[in-house]
Write an enzyme that holds these catalytic residues in place. Structure first.
Site: not given
Length: 374
Positions: A188, A190-193
């Site tokens: 999603q 705002i996730k790390h990836l």
């Protein structure tokens, strides 16, 4: 304002997306295949299927492991944590299953494995766990709990790991997602990836993987030469959960830079753990040396949470509980139960900025404001 979240987009992502747009192939195509191959190399397994969101991935995982909606699932329960985003638990309802809330360990905010063990019954169709903030659930102990339940009830319920916070996390040297369960990662915004939005399902065996890859696209086998021929028979209906090439192009760009982002989250979290220890009215979460958190968010427990958030806002620093406990939503009122561990922390937990955008000066200012009191 120092934000709590930001989206990470690699410098060459726009060029990769433009190439997809120019190709005229926007759906699930060669870039999805390339992204899945890169993920397989990174994770050490090709038993995986990308999807259009982690929510879809959890829905698909439950469909595979607990059964599609119908008479066979009526009365079936999924043991799960209420401390998570609704995306974890609403697929349970969508499949006609019943969430049965398991308490939270106040030291970690992860699922309480003692309470879990007590609640497994013959009605348990699956178990859902979340690695809060990226801090791994003790998956070895969880395996022992589930094995014992299998001996006691004659049915060993499958485990689904919601790894939305946990890209890069590990337990006793083994990456999260590599412990024999079905694991679902979030890509999603705002996730790390990130792929803009998307997800990944990692399966424990080849049979489940083949089913997942079919069911994410309506039950059609897109790997077959007859994938678009009218002669292909759908033997098991599925969903339209597949990833597309635009998202995969963003994911491929960000995969090259994700390790540096995770490292910065970890460095900031370690710094906070040293600087905030012993602050009056603030408790840190557990951090054991046998596990490595991706530190997607850094949660602390504070007295007077409204005052804490207000003081940080006055100093230009974002802070938030991040999630509202799912068991208090009206749509799941009938499933409420006593959860003393969660009750003890629900009004105290709050996250402060820890991400790759927080530089040394930012984190010093954040710690200084907190140490000054609220």
């Amino acid at each position: 304002m120092i934000p709590l979240f930001r989206s990470a987009v690699a410098a060459d992502a726009a060029d990769r997306v433009r190439a997809v747009l120019d190709s005229g192939y926007l759906g699930q195509g060669p870039r999805v295949a390339e992204f899945e191959a890169a993920l397989a190399q990174r994770l050490g397994t090709d038993r995986l299927a990308t999807v259009n969101s982690a929510t879809s991935g959890l829905h698909l995982a439950l469909h595979l492991l607990a059964g599609p909606p119908g008479p066979a699932t009526v009365g079936g329960e999924v043991l799960t944590t209420p401390l998570t985003f609704p995306a974890t638990n609403w697929p349970i309802l969508a499949l006609g299953l019943r969430p049965r809330w398991v308490d939270v360990d106040p030291a970690t905010l992860n699922i309480d494995l003692t309470d879990l063990a007590a609640k497994i019954t013959a009605r348990t169709r699956a178990i859902m766990v979340v690695h809060w903030g990226g801090y791994p659930v003790d998956l070895d102990r969880l395996r022992e709990v589930v094995d014992e339940a299998g001996r006691r009830t004659g049915h060993r319920p499958p485990v689904i790991e919601d790894c939305a916070h946990a890209w890069g996390s590990s337990l006793r040297g083994r990456p999260v997602g590599d412990h024999g369960n079905t694991a679902v990662f979030s890509f999603q915004a705002i996730k790390h990836l990130t792929t803009g939005d998307g997800g990944l399902v990692v399966l424990p065996d080849d049979v489940l993987c083949r089913r997942a890859r079919r069911l994410r696209w309506l039950g059609l086998d897109r790997d077959s030469d007859e994938s678009f021929r009218s002669s292909q028979d759908v033997t098991e209906w599925g969903y339209k959960f597949h990833l597309n090439d635009v998202a995969a192009a963003i994911g491929l760009a960000n995969l090259d830079t994700v390790d540096a982002r995770v490292d910065r989250h970890r460095a900031n979290a370690a710094w906070y753990a040293g600087q905030l220890r012993g602050v009056a009215g603030l408790d840190l979460l557990e951090r054991r040396p046998d596990r490595r958190s991706a530190e997607w968010i850094f949660t602390v427990k504070v007295d007077d949470r409204p005052g804490f958030i207000r003081r940080l806002a006055e100093a230009g620093i974002a802070a938030s509980p991040v999630q509202r406990r799912n068991d208090l939503h009206s749509c799941v009122h009938e499933f409420r139960t006593d959860l003393p561990g969660l009750d003890a922390v629900a009004d105290r937990m709050v996250a402060i900025p820890v991400g790759w955008w927080v530089d040394d000066d930012d984190r010093s200012r954040i710690a200084e404001v907190i140490r000054a009191g609220w």
